[in-house]
Design an enzyme around this catalytic site. Structure first.
Site, PDB file in Angstrom:
ATOM      1  N   SER A 178       1.226 -23.845  -7.007  1.00 20.83           N
ATOM      2  CA  SER A 178       1.685 -22.556  -7.531  1.00 20.83           C
ATOM      3  C   SER A 178       2.643 -21.919  -6.541  1.00 20.83           C
ATOM      4  O   SER A 178       2.378 -21.891  -5.329  1.00 20.83           O
ATOM      5  CB  SER A 178       0.484 -21.630  -7.754  1.00 20.83           C
ATOM      6  OG  SER A 178       0.909 -20.289  -7.952  1.00 20.83           O
ATOM      7  N   LYS A 179       3.749 -21.395  -7.040  1.00 23.17           N
ATOM      8  CA  LYS A 179       4.718 -20.760  -6.152  1.00 23.17           C
ATOM      9  C   LYS A 179       4.158 -19.485  -5.530  1.00 23.17           C
ATOM     10  O   LYS A 179       4.659 -19.013  -4.513  1.00 23.17           O
ATOM     11  CB  LYS A 179       6.022 -20.468  -6.896  1.00 23.17           C
ATOM     12  CG  LYS A 179       5.900 -19.449  -8.023  1.00 23.17           C
ATOM     13  CD  LYS A 179       7.238 -19.231  -8.702  1.00 23.17           C
ATOM     14  CE  LYS A 179       7.160 -18.213  -9.823  1.00 23.17           C
ATOM     15  NZ  LYS A 179       8.470 -18.019 -10.496  1.00 23.17           N
TER      16      LYS A 179
END
Length: 457
Positions: free
Chosen positions: A234-235
């Site tokens: 996940s960014k």
């Protein structure tokens, strides 16, 4: 394979995800080995994400990993927004053929009818004969939609469980699932290789393609990439931007090699392989459906291997962006061969060689405190005296310190610590005696005197 056309269709987001890079490389390998075409299509219909610099970021990131127009298999970039007339025509066709219908239901009305916020659309508007509203595709009530996937085999989706999904908004603008299918049909895409999260879209597109008079493509949905906790990258939580790795000094060759092994392997014990050897071996059928762990430690190890394999002149060139422009390149060349064996990423070069170019070393306080425990004044003072007349070569410099240490009951390893910190500011770095040799007699003596003054102060 002949006439293979694969597409990579990213959306501009301001960063290029390593998972997207892996997908692009798998598509690129398929296109190269088949003599087909790699079609780059930018999904730019979301106005909030439609920034030219973000699109340029995608093109730049792909170019860095070797995907660009210098190879004849490359085609594009195309922009999804340019195909809006075809999207609207497709919606009109589906409406005219009775494969879609207008719907004016709100979410609130659906919840009121079904008594649940979790149930899908109930088909309320199927036979109302509306002439405006959102357009929904009429899914079959019975049977099974089968997605034949090269990675996952036959994946079945019971039609009764699929709601009549929206293909166009009330203003006529298409949704992703419709636009994506129309673009693929328009561009004669034969293989769709993308992330696992799109598998549900494939079930819908398996219905859309024949409804639009086209044969569905070959599907391959790649395994999700996870972090150390086995959670999807996940960014918001993980380091996922390809640009960040590039800026840190990862080599494109190492990144390409590592990403190709996320879900696939060449079938032998080798892992470090150039693209020219990996690409011909790649087969979608050999991709593992299990999630792939993005191990940054392993990537660092790969990168270190690639750094050490560079010709020395190339290594120096690759280091240049991480060095101060005012630094003496001739002096740097004297220690480059020592640094090359110690770096995991190119950005580490500065902390390894900055002591050569600064008037005073930048002292790491923790390193200083740790090193200055074992008779530091005696060691530094004794070594300072020996430097006055010692032969200026690594072996002689080493022998001199070894003798000073012995005189104070210390082995070479312990005696080195305060000298290394006095010379370089840190407890780790390049080989000490080679570093002293390059630094020069006068500057080395000045640093030992400064360290002694600091100790007394």
């Amino acid at each position: 394979m002949t006439d293979v056309r694969v597409r990579f269709a990213p959306s501009p987001t301001g960063m290029f995800h390593v998972g997207g890079a892996r997908t692009a490389l798998f598509n690129w390998a398929l296109a190269e080995q088949s003599g087909g075409r790699f079609v780059l299509r930018i999904e730019d219909t979301d106005a909030s994400r439609n920034r030219p610099e973000w699109t340029e970021g995608i093109i730049s990131a792909l170019d860095w990993i070797g995907i660009n127009g210098t190879n004849p298999v490359f085609e594009g970039p195309y922009f999804q927004s340019a195909y809006e007339p075809q999207h609207r025509e497709a919606v009109a066709k589906l409406l005219a053929d009775g494969r879609a219908y207008y719907c004016d239901c709100t979410r609130e009305a659906l919840v009121a009818r079904t008594g649940s916020e979790h149930k899908g659309y109930d088909g309320h508007c199927r036979d109302r004969g509306l002439t405006e509203g959102a357009a929904r595709f009429r899914t079959p009530d019975e049977g099974v939609t089968v997605v034949t996937d090269l990675v996952r085999g036959n994946v079945e989706f019971p039609n009764a469980a699929q709601e009549d999904f929206v293909i166009a908004r009330t203003d006529g603008s298409p949704l992703y699932v419709l636009a994506n299918a129309v673009d693929d049909i328009t561009q004669n895409i034969t293989h769709v290789v993308r992330g696992e999260e799109h598998l549900g879209n494939a079930a819908k597109q398996m219905l859309l393609w024949p409804a639009l008079g086209a044969t569905p493509p070959v599907w391959a949905h790649l395994p999700v990439i996870v972090n150390e906790q086995r959670k999807k990258l996940s960014k918001r939580r993980d380091k996922v931007a390809l640009e960040d790795y590039r800026a840190e000094g990862y080599l494109a060759e190492a990144m390409v090699n590592y990403l190709m092994l996320l879900g696939w392997g060449p079938g032998d014990d080798r892992e470090i392989m150039p693209w020219s050897e990996m690409a011909p071996l790649f087969r979608l059928e050999d991709v593992n459906s299990a999630s792939a762990f993005f191990d940054e430690k392993k990537l660092r190890a790969f990168n270190g291997e690639y750094i050490r394999a560079l010709p020395l002149e190339t290594f120096e060139e690759r280091c240049a962006p991480y060095l101060d422009a005012s630094w003496d390149r001739e002096l740097f060349s004297k220690v480059a061969v020592l640094a090359q064996t110690r770096l995991a990423v190119l950005s580490e070069i500065r902390q390894n060689v900055d002591f050569l170019f600064l008037e005073e070393p930048v002292f790491d306080q923790a390193s200083w405190d740790k090193a200055m425990k074992n008779a530091p004044e005696e060691i530094l003072g004794g070594y300072l005296d020996r430097l006055e007349s010692v032969s200026w070569d690594p072996e002689s410099l080493k022998q001199a310190l070894e003798e000073v240490g012995t005189a104070h009951g210390l082995k070479l390893g312990k005696a080195q610590a305060p000298v290394r910190v006095a010379i370089t500011g840190r407890t780790v770095g390049l080989p000490l005696f080679e570093s002293i040799e390059v630094l020069g007699r006068e500057r080395a003596q000045d640093r030992l005197r400064a360290a002694l003054t600091r100790l007394k102060g």
